[in-house]
Design a protein around this motif. Structure first.
Motif, short mmCIF file in Angstrom:
data_model
loop_
_atom_site.label_atom_id
_atom_site.label_comp_id
_atom_site.label_asym_id
_atom_site.label_seq_id
_atom_site.Cartn_x
_atom_site.Cartn_y
_atom_site.Cartn_z
N SER A 12 0.81 -1.22 0.00
CA SER A 12 0.00 0.00 0.00
C SER A 12 0.84 1.27 0.00
N ARG A 15 1.42 2.80 -3.53
CA ARG A 15 0.35 3.29 -4.38
C ARG A 15 0.70 4.67 -4.93
N PRO A 16 0.37 4.98 -6.19
CA PRO A 16 -0.53 4.24 -7.08
C PRO A 16 0.11 3.12 -7.90
N THR A 18 0.96 0.25 -7.05
CA THR A 18 0.42 -1.06 -6.70
C THR A 18 -1.11 -1.12 -6.75
N LEU A 19 -1.72 -0.14 -7.38
CA LEU A 19 -3.16 -0.24 -7.58
C LEU A 19 -3.50 -1.30 -8.62
N LYS A 23 3.23 -5.66 -5.30
CA LYS A 23 4.55 -5.06 -5.07
C LYS A 23 5.67 -5.89 -5.67
#
Length: 519
Positions: A12, A15-16, A18-19, A23
């Motif tokens: 998290s 992000r972005p 890993t939207l 990872k």
């Protein structure tokens, strides 16, 4: 010997990026972290690997399948955690129990980038069980280890103070069959307790090394590069550390974009002047290139010189150069939708720019745009004139943000004429710099392009066949790089880091460094 890579997490803090990808699939030097690890396992002779996926598991499987096709000896099994959002890596490891519990195996977290030699050192360690330990650094974020006089671990925890730490764990381990059995027994006890699903594997390891007889020692890997990637600062470090960019003083020439790379409006980006001087002191020829057709060369030379950056017109390349060269080969009538500076430049090269019945309409980056100019250009193209676009940039970076550029003005004309440009000049066309390479005898591998746009600067480098640096001070973001099929050789926060790729020994450079430190 088997291997296990824990790659279930969301990531998290990235992000972005890993939207839309996990990872472990974020790229470093153009390759997903997971792919780099899988190749390292294969290189070390660990050819049977279990990968624990979770978040966006299909992406993880795709990477595993691709690497397995490239490495025929590599057998990869993907197991999926359905509760990845509410668990930590101890639970992920428990899913590999049927593959490795009670057996010797190698373990790594899927968010660590490391030199292949690091894993090989752990695999070939004389110790029965070993943790890859960097004894040359101390990090508050990393797991630290303490050892006894026999080099056996006595404690592993983030909270170990520097004076008690032997070094930092790189999150790479090799466990003997005996330690493996104890580890999975401890994991089972831990996760069966109520509310104990969100724990780290290191908690179980620490419980064993502090309370039971064991064989876990350290393998010193401080000679190898590694980065655990938790956030954008870590990713920036990895981008720099693992870039395949050649040493810049080995280059014959470096081509710098201007807007968003060397300066923003009337301010230099970081210490661009010093970076350019360093290259010149290393014997590297420096050129400047820009798609910005709103000014002519004298204006850019004056601006660079006023900012303390030495430049002359011979070292400055504009998209307008291509337009002029194209139109000089014809005596046809021309209308130019462009600034006074652009129109004067064409006029000075013998090209009339105000035809009422043009054979060619040139659309440039017109910061003096009027409706009348747009009207004349539209009518000319609708009457059959060739539509020439000076360059494709849709926005221009400024200190206040992005503003409409030539491509946006061109889009207005496209919509009004229902015509696409017949020819587009400037970057990323290889012709933008090809004539410089040809006239100076530079081979593509002897030059590098530095810029802030993927679709123009980095694509130009790909079209020429040379290396590239994408700086994040203008158009491109790290998320853009991650989503693009265009791969720069180096992703850099700014031109300031280029000194890391130059070894300068001249007295002038040394004195400049001393002067900067004193100030």
């Amino acid at each position: 010997m088997r291997g296990v890579i824990l790659s279930a997490g969301i990531g998290s803090r990235l992000r972005p990026l890993t939207l839309h990808k996990p990872k472990c699939c974020v790229t470093v030097d153009g390759e997903p972290i997971l792919a780099r690890q899988l190749r390292a396992y294969d290189d070390a002779g660990v050819t049977n690997v279990t990968v624990i996926a979770g978040y966006l598991a299909d992406d993880v499987k795709t990477v595993c399948e691709r690497v397995a096709r490239q490495r025929p000896n590599l057998d990869v099994t993907v197991r999926t955690s359905e509760v990845f959002a509410n668990t930590d890596n101890m639970f992920s490891l428990s899913l590999a129990a049927e593959d490795v519990a009670g057996e010797e195996f190698v373990l790594s977290n899927g968010d660590v980038v490391f030199d292949p030699g690091l894993l090989e050192t752990v695999v070939e360690s004389d110790a029965d069980s070993a943790v890859a330990c960097d004894t040359g650094q101390f990090s508050e974020e990393a797991m630290k280890v303490s050892i006894d006089e026999t080099d056996r671990l006595t404690h592993i925890d983030k909270g170990i103070p520097e004076e008690a730490a032997h070094g930092c764990s790189t999150d790479v381990y090799r466990f003997s069959a005996d330690f493996s059995a104890m580890l999975f027994e401890e994991i089972t006890r831990t996760i069966e307790r109520e509310n104990e699903y969100c724990e780290w594997t290191e908690l179980a390891i620490d419980e064993i090394v502090r309370n039971r007889t064991h064989d876990l020692s350290v393998a010193d890997v401080s000679q190898y590069r590694w980065v655990e990637i938790d956030d954008f600062t870590d990713l920036e470090s990895a981008d720099l550390l693992f870039s395949s960019l050649s040493s810049l003083e080995s280059k014959e020439a470096v081509f710098f974009d201007l807007d968003g790379t060397v300066y923003l409006d009337d301010e230099l980006v970081d210490d661009a002047k010093a970076r350019i001087e360093t290259l010149r002191e290393s014997g590297v020829d420096v050129y400047f290139l820009t798609n910005n057709s709103s000014r002519w060369k004298d204006d850019y030379v004056q601006k660079l010189n006023s900012l303390g950056v030495e430049c002359d017109t011979e070292n400055l390349l504009l998209s307008t150069d291509g337009v002029i060269q194209h139109l000089q080969d014809t005596d046809d009538e021309v209308f130019v939708l462009g600034t006074t500076a652009m129109r004067d430049a064409l006029s000075d090269h013998g090209i009339a720019v105000d035809s009422d019945d043009p054979n060619h309409v040139v659309v440039g980056f017109d910061t003096e745009l009027t409706y009348e100019k747009a009207r004349e250009a539209t009518l000319g193209i609708r009457n059959g004139a060739t539509f020439l676009l000076a360059h494709p940039d849709t926005v221009c970076p400024t200190a206040e943000g992005m503003v409409p550029d030539c491509g946006s003005i061109g889009a207005l004309v496209e919509r009004a004429t229902d015509r696409n440009p017949d020819q587009i000049f400037g970057k990323p066309n290889a012709e933008m710099i090809r004539h410089v390479l040809d006239s100076n005898g530079y081979a593509p591998e002897d030059v590098v392009v530095v810029g802030d746009r993927l679709e123009t600067d980095v694509q130009l480098a790909e079209n020429v066949g040379c290396e590239s640096v994408c700086v994040l001070t203008g158009d491109a973001t790290r998320a853009d790089v991650e989503a693009s099929d265009i791969n720069p050789t180096l992703v850099a926060p700014s031109v300031e880091v280029l000194d890391q790729f130059v070894s300068v020994s001249s007295e002038a450079s040394a004195q400049r460094v001393l002067d900067e430190g004193a100030s």
